[in-house]
Design a protein around this motif. Structure first.
Motif, PDB file in Angstrom:
ATOM      1  N   MET A 179      -7.113   9.384   5.810  1.00 29.82           N
ATOM      2  CA  MET A 179      -7.707   8.194   6.396  1.00 29.82           C
ATOM      3  C   MET A 179      -8.771   8.499   7.442  1.00 29.82           C
ATOM      4  SD  MET A 179      -4.526   5.500   6.675  1.00 29.82           S
ATOM      5  CE  MET A 179      -5.630   4.134   7.070  1.00 29.82           C
ATOM      6  N   GLU A 229      -9.182  -0.603   7.802  1.00 27.95           N
ATOM      7  CA  GLU A 229      -7.970   0.100   7.385  1.00 27.95           C
ATOM      8  C   GLU A 229      -7.427   0.967   8.519  1.00 27.95           C
ATOM      9  OE1 GLU A 229      -8.783   0.534   2.574  1.00 27.95           O
ATOM     10  OE2 GLU A 229      -9.638   1.996   3.970  1.00 27.95           O
ATOM     11  N   LYS A 230      -8.321   1.602   9.277  1.00 32.83           N
ATOM     12  CA  LYS A 230      -7.883   2.424  10.408  1.00 32.83           C
ATOM     13  C   LYS A 230      -7.206   1.572  11.471  1.00 32.83           C
ATOM     14  CE  LYS A 230     -11.335   6.111   9.883  1.00 32.83           C
ATOM     15  NZ  LYS A 230     -12.506   6.791  10.494  1.00 32.83           N
ATOM     16  N   ALA A 283     -10.986   6.227   5.140  1.00 29.96           N
ATOM     17  CA  ALA A 283     -10.590   4.842   5.387  1.00 29.96           C
ATOM     18  C   ALA A 283     -11.712   4.058   6.049  1.00 29.96           C
ATOM     19  CB  ALA A 283      -9.341   4.802   6.258  1.00 29.96           C
ATOM     20  N   LEU A 318      -3.855   7.332   2.886  1.00 29.34           N
ATOM     21  CA  LEU A 318      -3.792   6.032   2.227  1.00 29.34           C
ATOM     22  C   LEU A 318      -4.220   6.203   0.783  1.00 29.34           C
ATOM     23  CD1 LEU A 318      -3.397   2.934   2.458  1.00 29.34           C
ATOM     24  CD2 LEU A 318      -5.838   2.786   3.055  1.00 29.34           C
ATOM     25  N   GLU A 320       0.830  -1.195   0.000  1.00 24.58           N
ATOM     26  CA  GLU A 320       0.000   0.000   0.000  1.00 24.58           C
ATOM     27  C   GLU A 320       0.871   1.253   0.000  1.00 24.58           C
ATOM     28  OE1 GLU A 320      -3.024   0.302  -0.463  1.00 24.58           O
ATOM     29  OE2 GLU A 320      -4.214  -1.315   0.402  1.00 24.58           O
TER      30      GLU A 320
END
Length: 334
Positions: free
Chosen positions: A284, A292-293, A288, A279, A216
């Protein structure tokens, strides 16, 4: 570890083994309190409450926490924190039975905590993110702690002058010495924060990709209120490349002065700054997913431990408070 009149404990001594220790028990039996007490011997401030009185057992007027630590070289030290709220509030910090200042006490042992609330760092606003970076840097760099203390004292005095100006008891010229102290310490705080974010950026990106199971693109940004006030690009990156950081801070203070007098508080400076994570180019905090967080916060905590080890030369002590209940199986495994 010994606790006296701490939370729900009258008096208890706990023998901690090397490597991993697990505290098991029902809700309310004091598992988190044990972790809190260990954390207080690293940073004499609770990760659960801002009110020290809350940690005194009901019907008592004091508490004492004592921990005997042994580092990887076999060196032992005993750290002690005591607090009483009667007849007057007073805190005592000791290393090997000798009273120490807060700064000296902080050199004792590094303890990193990871609690469920940490997983919401992106959702709880800039105050919590500033608290996080201040807590880490105050333990790693005592010059940062000195600058932070000077900055907070200068801001307190400046705010008092702002109130007096608002009420007609002072003139603007009385702000000058506090402005200069604020600027001198504030610029150093910003520079150190940027340096730290630069140090952790590569580690966070690597760890995030490992936990997520795919490569990523992750970036860390420092949002400066000073630059925002001056209508400049407020997202800063290391190194802090500007010809005159002190002059820029001074200019922002001057621009915000009418609003500061009206509100009676200082509205620009590192105490209003923020940390942002991006991201794939998106902030984020706003874009996000929950997963993802949480992946980011796990990557951040792991990277913090790695950075701390390079600073202190030893593995820090890590306290985990029921965080696995907040993670799915894949993230628990990672």
């Amino acid at each position: 570890l010994q606790l006296v009149s701490f939370r729900n404990f009258d008096s208890v001594t706990v023998d901690i083994e090397e490597n991993v220790n697990i505290f098991l028990g029902k809700n309310g039996e004091g598992k988190t309190s044990l972790l809190e007490a260990i954390g207080m011997l690293s940073m004499p401030k609770s990760f659960r409450t801002g009110n020290t009185d809350d940690m005194i057992k009901f019907s008592s007027d004091y508490f004492r926490v004592v921990g005997k630590f042994e580092d990887e070289n076999g060196e032992e030290k005993t750290l002690e924190m005591g607090y009483q709220n009667a007849p007057r509030k007073q805190r005592s910090l000791k290393v090997n039975d000798v009273r120490k200042s807060t700064k000296e006490f902080l050199k004792g042992v590094y303890v990193a905590t990871f609690v469920p609330e940490d997983l919401y760092l992106l959702d709880l606003g800039p105050v919590r993110r500033r608290e996080y970076i201040n807590r880490v840097l105050s333990k790693l760099d005592f010059m940062y702690l000195d600058n932070l203390s000077r900055y907070e004292r200068a801001m307190k005095e400046r705010n008092a002058v702002l109130r007096n100006i608002n009420e007609g008891f002072s003139s603007k010229i009385e702000l000058a010495p506090w402005d200069e102290q604020l600027i001198a310490s504030g610029v150093k705080i910003i520079q150190k924060r940027l340096e730290f974010l630069f140090e952790i950026h590569g580690g966070i990106t690597k760890r995030y990709s490992e936990i997520a199971g795919k490569k990523e693109t992750l970036e860390v940004g420092y949002v400066s209120k000073i630059h925002e006030v001056l209508s400049e690009n407020e997202v800063l990156k290391y190194p802090y490349e500007t010809d005159d950081p002190e002059g820029i801070f001074r200019k922002a203070l001057e621009k915000r002065l009418p609003q500061d007098i009206a509100a009676k508080v200082t509205s620009v400076g590192p105490h209003r700054d923020d940390i942002r994570f991006f991201l794939r180019g998106h902030d984020m905090e706003h874009f996000a997913s929950r997963g993802e967080k949480r992946t980011l916060l796990l990557a951040l905590k792991i990277t913090e431990l790695e950075i701390v080890k390079t600073y202190i030369g030893q593995q820090p002590l890590l306290l985990l408070d029921d965080v696995f209940s907040e993670l799915d199986n894949d993230r628990q495994t990672q």
